[in-house]
Design a protein around this motif. Structure first.
Motif, PDB file in Angstrom:
ATOM      1  N   PRO B  95       0.672  -1.135  -0.177  1.00  0.00           N
ATOM      2  CA  PRO B  95       0.055  -0.017   0.073  1.00  0.00           C
ATOM      3  C   PRO B  95       0.894   1.254   0.059  1.00  0.00           C
ATOM      4  O   PRO B  95       2.089   1.275   0.533  1.00  0.00           O
ATOM      5  N   TRP B 123      -8.727   1.437  -4.165  1.00  0.00           N
ATOM      6  CA  TRP B 123      -7.361   1.696  -4.505  1.00  0.00           C
ATOM      7  C   TRP B 123      -7.542   2.868  -5.470  1.00  0.00           C
ATOM      8  O   TRP B 123      -8.451   3.458  -5.829  1.00  0.00           O
ATOM      9  N   ALA B 163      -1.961   0.688  -4.639  1.00  0.00           N
ATOM     10  CA  ALA B 163      -2.839   0.016  -3.408  1.00  0.00           C
ATOM     11  C   ALA B 163      -2.910   0.865  -2.160  1.00  0.00           C
ATOM     12  O   ALA B 163      -2.004   2.043  -2.168  1.00  0.00           O
ATOM     13  N   LEU B 164      -4.033   0.750  -1.489  1.00  0.00           N
ATOM     14  CA  LEU B 164      -4.273   1.685  -0.546  1.00  0.00           C
ATOM     15  C   LEU B 164      -4.448   0.686   1.010  1.00  0.00           C
ATOM     16  O   LEU B 164      -5.022  -0.291   0.582  1.00  0.00           O
ATOM     17  N   ASP B 165      -4.062   1.403   1.957  1.00  0.00           N
ATOM     18  CA  ASP B 165      -4.601   0.604   3.176  1.00  0.00           C
ATOM     19  C   ASP B 165      -3.975  -0.475   3.812  1.00  0.00           C
ATOM     20  O   ASP B 165      -3.765  -0.832   4.942  1.00  0.00           O
ATOM     21  N   SER B 168      -2.100  -5.671  -1.399  1.00  0.00           N
ATOM     22  CA  SER B 168      -3.399  -6.068  -1.993  1.00  0.00           C
ATOM     23  C   SER B 168      -3.010  -6.827  -3.450  1.00  0.00           C
ATOM     24  O   SER B 168      -1.988  -6.251  -4.030  1.00  0.00           O
TER      25      SER B 168
END
Lengths: 207, 207
Positions: B95, B123, B163-165, B168
């Protein structure tokens, strides 16, 4: 070595669902039902039928995007066939309940077809070798994890998508193009999957 | 109508990460940084750049598998380009943290490239129109849900996967084939995404 496929009496298998009824199962003509054992999906076991689409194998790994990502490269033999083009679709499938009668199988003679779970849930893969119509005794079943997709090679017989546990989405990569690319057949005798939870190794079973 | 892209002073944007440093940003030559506003991804907004890959639109819906599944059909213009074949890969991405400096962009001139999230997490998509090298002021950013993929049309400039958080996975459908199919460029001036959480409609903003 234990047999991978065993037979048990079909006595209690009334045509309790529309698929069985539609397939013409007549409880008066009860035969013996094939119970297909389910094993965990691995690339080696699935090799006769196509490829497992999953991340993790070192030989497919490349570092990309300035080191922020790994690319697991070219995981399946996507084959759109003659004059075909590869397309992507999403299947949204209701879950199936176990025990699950296996009635019909299908194949795509012109092209591959890939299914990759988008919902992170396990699912069930039932296949038979490419060639003539499959028989119940020749069915092979795999439990795929929520991180495992498969690509059916052209002509490989497979059961329609079997989601488990909850409604689930799958990305599908298959073909658009001219010609008839879906054959369906009804199995020669009743078959079913009883459970997906007994697929562990057993003494003497090296398959 | 408020501008979709605003400029604010770049005073505090030291080259605090390797990407910025590698791009040659010199804090002595501070300019003004472009802050790219992020809006929710929709098929209409994304149309100039390709297709959104998602289930749900009635005109793409077909009932399949004896009524157990919906097929949302042919969701993207997968284009493997001249002498190319479509391949599937999995990207496993770390991320990125916000605020995120946007330094370089890339394009694939010969073929489309699709990303579909496998991990169910939102995302970030940052694009610029096909054509000459993108400029910071021309960047467009979208927040994609965990159920939305995109397919970049050939030649569309895009930021490497964001990608975030959490880590992924994404299924990628792109091209294998002859020829050089990746151009990279560094933006003309610094740009960044500050937040993905302010993308709602604002008074007077009809974009």
């Amino acid at each position: 070595m234990l047999p991978a496929i065993s037979t048990i009496p079909f006595a209690n298998d009334m045509p309790s669902n529309p698929e069985q009824a539609a397939a013409g199962f007549d409880p008066v003509e009860r035969g013996r039902s094939i119970v297909v054992r389910v094993r965990p999906l691995t690339r080696e076991r699935f090799a006769p039928f196509g490829e497992v689409i999953e991340a993790g194998h070192p030989e497919q790994r490349r570092i990309v995007n300035d080191g922020t990502a790994e690319r697991f490269h070219d995981l399946a033999n996507i084959d759109p066939g003659p004059q075909g083009r590869a397309i992507v679709s999403i299947f949204r499938s209701r879950p199936r309940e176990l025990p699950l009668p296996l009635v019909s199988m299908e194949r795509h003679p012109l092209a591959s077809q890939a299914f990759v779970p988008l919902s992170g849930r396990r699912w069930l893969v039932v296949v038979a070798p490419a060639g003539g119509p499959p028989v119940a005794e020749g069915l092979v079943a795999f439990l795929a994890s929520g991180e495992q997709g498969v690509n059916y090679a052209p002509g490989v017989w497979h059961h329609p998508l079997i989601a488990l546990d909850a409604p689930s989405d799958f990305l599908v990569v298959d073909r658009s193009g001219p010609g008839e690319n879906c054959d369906e057949t009804v199995l020669d005798r009743p078959a079913r999957v009883e459970t997906v939870d007994d697929g562990g190794p057993r003494h003497g079973d090296d398959r």
